[in-house]
Scaffold this motif. Structure first.
Motif, mmCIF file in Angstrom:
data_model
loop_
_atom_site.group_PDB
_atom_site.id
_atom_site.type_symbol
_atom_site.label_atom_id
_atom_site.label_comp_id
_atom_site.label_asym_id
_atom_site.label_seq_id
_atom_site.Cartn_x
_atom_site.Cartn_y
_atom_site.Cartn_z
ATOM 1 N N GLY A 171 56.545 27.077 31.849
ATOM 2 C CA GLY A 171 55.336 26.682 31.721
ATOM 3 C C GLY A 171 54.579 27.565 30.939
ATOM 4 O O GLY A 171 55.115 28.426 30.238
ATOM 5 N N PRO A 172 53.163 27.367 30.401
ATOM 6 C CA PRO A 172 52.879 28.561 29.753
ATOM 7 C C PRO A 172 52.618 29.710 30.294
ATOM 8 O O PRO A 172 52.654 29.766 31.679
ATOM 9 C CB PRO A 172 51.395 27.800 29.315
ATOM 10 N N ALA A 173 52.448 30.631 29.625
ATOM 11 C CA ALA A 173 52.464 32.033 30.094
ATOM 12 C C ALA A 173 50.954 32.352 30.796
ATOM 13 O O ALA A 173 50.218 31.909 30.369
ATOM 14 C CB ALA A 173 52.862 33.034 29.042
ATOM 15 N N ARG A 174 51.218 32.836 32.046
ATOM 16 C CA ARG A 174 49.832 33.253 32.532
ATOM 17 C C ARG A 174 49.343 34.699 31.917
ATOM 18 O O ARG A 174 50.368 35.596 32.040
ATOM 19 C CB ARG A 174 50.056 33.379 34.002
ATOM 20 N N ARG A 175 48.360 34.827 32.077
ATOM 21 C CA ARG A 175 47.745 35.997 31.579
ATOM 22 C C ARG A 175 47.257 36.927 32.606
ATOM 23 O O ARG A 175 47.023 36.349 33.490
ATOM 24 C CB ARG A 175 46.229 36.073 30.615
ATOM 25 N N THR A 176 47.418 38.050 32.554
ATOM 26 C CA THR A 176 47.192 39.049 33.501
ATOM 27 C C THR A 176 45.779 39.784 33.105
ATOM 28 O O THR A 176 45.632 40.284 32.129
ATOM 29 C CB THR A 176 48.273 40.404 33.466
ATOM 30 N N TYR A 177 44.944 39.781 33.928
ATOM 31 C CA TYR A 177 43.584 40.297 33.715
ATOM 32 C C TYR A 177 43.196 41.623 34.574
ATOM 33 O O TYR A 177 43.655 41.514 35.671
ATOM 34 C CB TYR A 177 42.335 39.201 34.145
ATOM 35 N N PRO A 178 42.546 42.587 33.786
ATOM 36 C CA PRO A 178 42.298 43.691 34.776
ATOM 37 C C PRO A 178 41.696 43.630 36.261
ATOM 38 O O PRO A 178 41.822 44.353 36.951
ATOM 39 C CB PRO A 178 41.653 44.482 33.815
ATOM 40 N N GLY A 179 40.933 42.423 36.090
ATOM 41 C CA GLY A 179 39.929 42.160 37.370
ATOM 42 C C GLY A 179 40.590 41.122 38.111
ATOM 43 O O GLY A 179 39.801 40.763 39.124
ATOM 44 N N ALA A 180 41.838 41.025 38.120
ATOM 45 C CA ALA A 180 42.305 39.863 38.807
ATOM 46 C C ALA A 180 42.391 40.040 40.301
ATOM 47 O O ALA A 180 42.476 38.943 41.114
ATOM 48 C CB ALA A 180 44.036 39.527 38.394
ATOM 49 N N HIS A 181 42.185 41.295 40.735
ATOM 50 C CA HIS A 181 42.157 41.569 42.113
ATOM 51 C C HIS A 181 40.601 42.057 42.838
ATOM 52 O O HIS A 181 40.772 42.292 43.680
ATOM 53 C CB HIS A 181 43.277 42.670 42.247
ATOM 54 N N LEU A 182 39.767 41.702 41.960
ATOM 55 C CA LEU A 182 38.504 41.934 42.458
ATOM 56 C C LEU A 182 37.836 40.769 43.302
ATOM 57 O O LEU A 182 38.482 39.585 42.995
ATOM 58 C CB LEU A 182 37.543 42.162 41.081
ATOM 59 N N PRO A 183 36.939 40.967 44.256
ATOM 60 C CA PRO A 183 36.752 39.886 45.141
ATOM 61 C C PRO A 183 35.814 38.817 44.351
ATOM 62 O O PRO A 183 34.924 39.076 43.535
ATOM 63 C CB PRO A 183 35.755 40.496 46.107
ATOM 64 N N ILE A 184 36.104 37.589 44.764
ATOM 65 C CA ILE A 184 35.315 36.610 44.365
ATOM 66 C C ILE A 184 34.770 35.936 45.650
ATOM 67 O O ILE A 184 35.611 35.399 46.722
ATOM 68 C CB ILE A 184 36.400 35.397 43.548
ATOM 69 N N CYS A 185 33.466 35.562 45.704
ATOM 70 C CA CYS A 185 32.976 34.803 46.817
ATOM 71 C C CYS A 185 33.434 33.243 46.592
ATOM 72 O O CYS A 185 33.453 32.523 45.680
ATOM 73 C CB CYS A 185 31.501 34.674 46.629
ATOM 74 N N ALA A 186 34.277 32.792 47.676
ATOM 75 C CA ALA A 186 34.795 31.206 47.866
ATOM 76 C C ALA A 186 33.619 30.444 48.072
ATOM 77 O O ALA A 186 33.981 29.245 47.797
ATOM 78 C CB ALA A 186 35.731 31.294 48.892
ATOM 79 N N THR A 187 32.468 30.599 48.086
ATOM 80 C CA THR A 187 31.452 29.536 48.340
ATOM 81 C C THR A 187 30.877 29.327 46.963
ATOM 82 O O THR A 187 30.589 28.144 46.396
ATOM 83 C CB THR A 187 30.557 29.975 49.203
ATOM 84 N N PRO A 208 34.751 45.355 46.684
ATOM 85 C CA PRO A 208 34.603 44.600 48.038
ATOM 86 C C PRO A 208 33.315 44.864 48.575
ATOM 87 O O PRO A 208 32.635 45.955 48.413
ATOM 88 C CB PRO A 208 35.683 45.457 49.046
ATOM 89 N N ARG A 209 32.691 43.799 48.997
ATOM 90 C CA ARG A 209 31.426 44.109 49.643
ATOM 91 C C ARG A 209 31.072 43.204 50.891
ATOM 92 O O ARG A 209 31.781 42.124 51.065
ATOM 93 C CB ARG A 209 30.445 43.682 48.594
ATOM 94 N N PRO A 210 30.327 43.416 51.851
ATOM 95 C CA PRO A 210 30.239 42.777 53.021
ATOM 96 C C PRO A 210 29.476 41.359 52.952
ATOM 97 O O PRO A 210 29.410 40.443 53.561
ATOM 98 C CB PRO A 210 29.413 43.472 54.065
ATOM 99 N N ASP A 211 28.723 41.387 51.714
ATOM 100 C CA ASP A 211 27.825 40.110 51.645
ATOM 101 C C ASP A 211 27.945 39.332 50.216
ATOM 102 O O ASP A 211 28.567 40.073 49.313
ATOM 103 C CB ASP A 211 26.268 40.126 51.955
ATOM 104 N N CYS A 212 27.613 38.340 49.922
ATOM 105 C CA CYS A 212 27.080 37.880 48.664
ATOM 106 C C CYS A 212 25.894 37.369 48.377
ATOM 107 O O CYS A 212 25.097 36.853 48.856
ATOM 108 C CB CYS A 212 28.170 36.549 48.541
ATOM 109 N N PRO A 213 25.263 38.537 47.364
ATOM 110 C CA PRO A 213 24.007 38.218 47.194
ATOM 111 C C PRO A 213 23.362 36.916 46.733
ATOM 112 O O PRO A 213 22.345 36.369 46.915
ATOM 113 C CB PRO A 213 23.651 39.471 45.877
ATOM 114 N N VAL A 214 24.240 36.234 45.991
ATOM 115 C CA VAL A 214 23.886 34.848 45.513
ATOM 116 C C VAL A 214 23.741 34.072 46.866
ATOM 117 O O VAL A 214 22.986 33.060 46.676
ATOM 118 C CB VAL A 214 25.207 34.249 44.444
ATOM 119 N N CYS A 215 24.756 34.000 47.692
ATOM 120 C CA CYS A 215 24.738 33.147 48.891
ATOM 121 C C CYS A 215 23.667 33.627 49.842
ATOM 122 O O CYS A 215 23.625 32.965 50.907
ATOM 123 C CB CYS A 215 26.082 33.110 49.234
ATOM 124 N N GLN A 216 23.220 34.756 49.621
ATOM 125 C CA GLN A 216 22.144 35.216 50.642
ATOM 126 C C GLN A 216 20.752 34.550 50.861
ATOM 127 O O GLN A 216 20.337 34.398 51.780
ATOM 128 C CB GLN A 216 21.820 36.643 50.512
#
Length: 103
Positions: free
Chosen positions: A5-21, A29-37
């Protein structure tokens, strides 16, 4: 043997947290998401959940771009589910990028 299949790119920020909402990615890492507050935001019954770009890619999610007219580009995702992030809120329309020629 099937073709790769197509090659996947590796991004420097691939392991940074993303709010699942809301899908916002943060620098660490952070305990909250300001957008979702905001009290108007939906928060799943299970509470705040986090993912990473690497986890979404490993699950088979990819970026999707689709033309919606002259100078209008839809930006979204495709993957094993209809909703790439772990929420029960209804799907919103895909974000659109419109080229206006205004600098």
């Amino acid at each position: 043997m099937s073709a790769p299949g197509p090659a996947r790119r590796t991004y420097p920020g691939a392991h940074l947290p993303i709010c699942a909402t809301c899908g916002t990615q943060y620098a660490g890492p952070r305990p909250d998401c300001p957008v979702c507050q905001d009290e108007r935001r939906y928060v799943p019954d299970a509470g705040r959940q986090w993912t990473t770009l690497a986890e979404l890619q490993a699950a088979g999610h990819t970026a999707k771009f689709a033309e919606h007219g002259r100078d209008v580009l839809g930006i979204g995702t495709t993957g094993p589910t209809t909703r790439p992030l772990a929420t029960a809120e209804p799907l919103a329309p895909s974000p659109l990028l419109a080229a206006t020629g205004i600098a």
